[in-house]
Design a protein around this motif. Structure first.
Motif, PDB file in Angstrom:
ATOM      1  N   ILE A  24      59.005  24.699  69.252  1.00 23.20           N
ATOM      2  CA  ILE A  24      59.490  23.076  69.630  1.00 23.20           C
ATOM      3  C   ILE A  24      58.017  22.612  69.725  1.00 23.20           C
ATOM      4  CG2 ILE A  24      60.277  21.800  71.285  1.00 23.20           C
ATOM      5  CD1 ILE A  24      62.479  24.233  71.801  1.00 23.20           C
ATOM      6  N   GLY A  25      57.815  21.583  68.889  1.00 25.55           N
ATOM      7  CA  GLY A  25      56.577  20.765  69.159  1.00 25.55           C
ATOM      8  C   GLY A  25      55.343  21.624  68.350  1.00 25.55           C
ATOM      9  N   SER A  26      55.426  21.440  66.984  1.00 27.39           N
ATOM     10  CA  SER A  26      54.285  22.406  66.252  1.00 27.39           C
ATOM     11  C   SER A  26      52.917  21.679  66.279  1.00 27.39           C
ATOM     12  CB  SER A  26      54.911  22.293  64.783  1.00 27.39           C
ATOM     13  OG  SER A  26      56.078  22.893  64.861  1.00 27.39           O
ATOM     14  N   GLY A  27      52.713  20.321  66.596  1.00 27.31           N
ATOM     15  CA  GLY A  27      51.559  19.539  66.605  1.00 27.31           C
ATOM     16  C   GLY A  27      50.538  19.900  65.565  1.00 27.31           C
ATOM     17  N   VAL A  85      60.081  22.345  64.801  1.00 25.97           N
ATOM     18  CA  VAL A  85      60.485  20.919  65.309  1.00 25.97           C
ATOM     19  C   VAL A  85      59.294  20.137  65.636  1.00 25.97           C
ATOM     20  CG1 VAL A  85      62.207  19.451  66.551  1.00 25.97           C
ATOM     21  CG2 VAL A  85      62.836  21.846  65.797  1.00 25.97           C
ATOM     22  N   ASP A 133      63.633  15.049  67.453  1.00 28.26           N
ATOM     23  CA  ASP A 133      63.602  14.992  69.116  1.00 28.26           C
ATOM     24  C   ASP A 133      64.438  16.200  69.146  1.00 28.26           C
ATOM     25  OD1 ASP A 133      63.830  15.001  71.527  1.00 28.26           O
ATOM     26  OD2 ASP A 133      64.156  12.742  71.754  1.00 28.26           O
ATOM     27  N   ASN A 162      54.620  25.767  72.741  1.00 29.08           N
ATOM     28  CA  ASN A 162      53.763  25.279  73.763  1.00 29.08           C
ATOM     29  C   ASN A 162      54.499  23.953  73.954  1.00 29.08           C
ATOM     30  OD1 ASN A 162      51.829  24.078  75.301  1.00 29.08           O
ATOM     31  ND2 ASN A 162      50.323  23.860  73.367  1.00 29.08           N
ATOM     32  N   PRO A 176      56.063  20.432  75.391  1.00 27.53           N
ATOM     33  CA  PRO A 176      55.573  19.126  75.794  1.00 27.53           C
ATOM     34  C   PRO A 176      55.930  18.922  77.323  1.00 27.53           C
ATOM     35  CG  PRO A 176      57.261  18.546  74.407  1.00 27.53           C
ATOM     36  CD  PRO A 176      57.275  20.119  74.217  1.00 27.53           C
TER      37      PRO A 176
END
Ligand code: SAM
Length: 283
Positions: A54-57, A75, A101, A124, A126
């Motif tokens: 979740i949240g690959s940045g 995602v 999202d 990691n 958010p």
């Protein structure tokens, strides 16, 4: 590994693609390679696993996950980062990138093809939506075997907390009902770009295949927990009787507390998970 295959550092990705961290998405990119490797190690990922990230940045963790897992479903909400991720991850054919999202995604639908493999979450997170993400992952009964996440240290402490301590509350109880939490690493702000204002920790949740404590009425138990901690300073009887959504008679609550073997003025924070599970049965 050849130079060509060597993964770019987070700093290199940021400068090459001109990435600007967006505060509104909680973007604090992890730069420390030892911490990234440690997250992968404690997740115990094998080629049989499918990993949901979740949240690959900028893809620092995603690349390492692709090297170790059978498949990675990544995602990311920030559409500006999607072309960056596509380029950074182009050498991997086992990654599926999803722009969206995570709180709005139908994860059951997304993961239904993966049911034959073991599914692990590694992220990691958010920090502005840590709790709703954790609760979504746990409450939707998704088939995860473990969840390894970087979160604020303070939230990790709340999740691990035991009865009678100041950190103990509804989040501790909800997470401990579904899983066994372990804080595996404390991570200082200097390991991120930009630096977050708070300390972080890597938390691993081992999801119970069979829960050691099973509430007779889960829905009621979670309402009781919310009610008990909604007004922490009140006695449990008063907190539960004043809580909207729980229409309980005072004498029934008093009687149930007596059967639990607690004193009449007990507060919610003194009750264990097992006590709340029993209380849901009694009420
Ligand atoms: N994994 C990267 C790393 O370790 O450097 C980035 C971590 S950063 C703390 C959190 C990431 O989650 C950001 O890339 C952010 O854009 C993304 N994000 C924020 N809200 C999200 C949401 N609702 N759904 C999916 N991703 C989200």
């Amino acid at each position: 590994m050849s130079e060509e295959n060597k993964q770019m550092t987070t700093g290199e990705v940021i400068s090459r693609y001109g990435v600007r961290a967006q505060k509104k998405y909680g973007q604090n990119f992890l730069t420390d390679r030892n911490v990234l490797q440690k997250i992968v190690d404690v997740s115990e990922i094998t080629p049989e696993d499918t990993v949901l990230e979740i949240g690959s940045g900028t893809g620092a963790l995603t690349g390492l996950l692709c090297k170790n897992a059978g498949k990675v479903i990544a995602v990311e909400i920030d559409k500006k980062l999607i072309p960056v991720l596509e380029d950074v991850l182009r050498e991997y054919d086992n990654v599926r990138l999803i722009e969206g999202d995570v709180l709005k995604l139908d994860l059951k639908e997304l993961l239904k093809m993966e049911e034959k493999s073991s599914i692990k979450v590694v992220a990691n997170l958010p920090y502005y939506i840590t709790t709703p993400i954790i609760m979504k992952l746990l409450e939707e009964r998704l088939p995860f075997t473990s969840i390894t996440i970087m979160i604020q240290k303070e939230v990790a402490d709340r999740i691990k907390a035991v009865p009678g301590t100041k950190d103990y509350g509804s989040l501790s109880l909800a997470v401990q009902y579904f899983s066994k939490p372990d804080i595996v690493l404390s991570v200082p702000p200097s390991c991120f770009i930009p630096r977050p204002k708070v300390g972080s920790a890597v938390l691993k949740l081992g999801i119970y295949a069979e829960k050691p404590i099973q509430a007779e009425n889960e829905e009621l138990m979670f309402k009781l927990i919310r009610g008990a901690f909604n007004q922490r300073r009140k006695t449990l009887v008063n907190a539960l009787c004043n809580y909207e959504g729980l229409e309980l008679k005072k004498e029934n609550v008093e009687r149930a507390i007596e059967i639990l073997g607690k004193k009449p003025a007990v507060r919610g924070e003194e009750l264990s998970l097992e006590d709340f599970a029993r209380l849901s049965g009694l009420l």
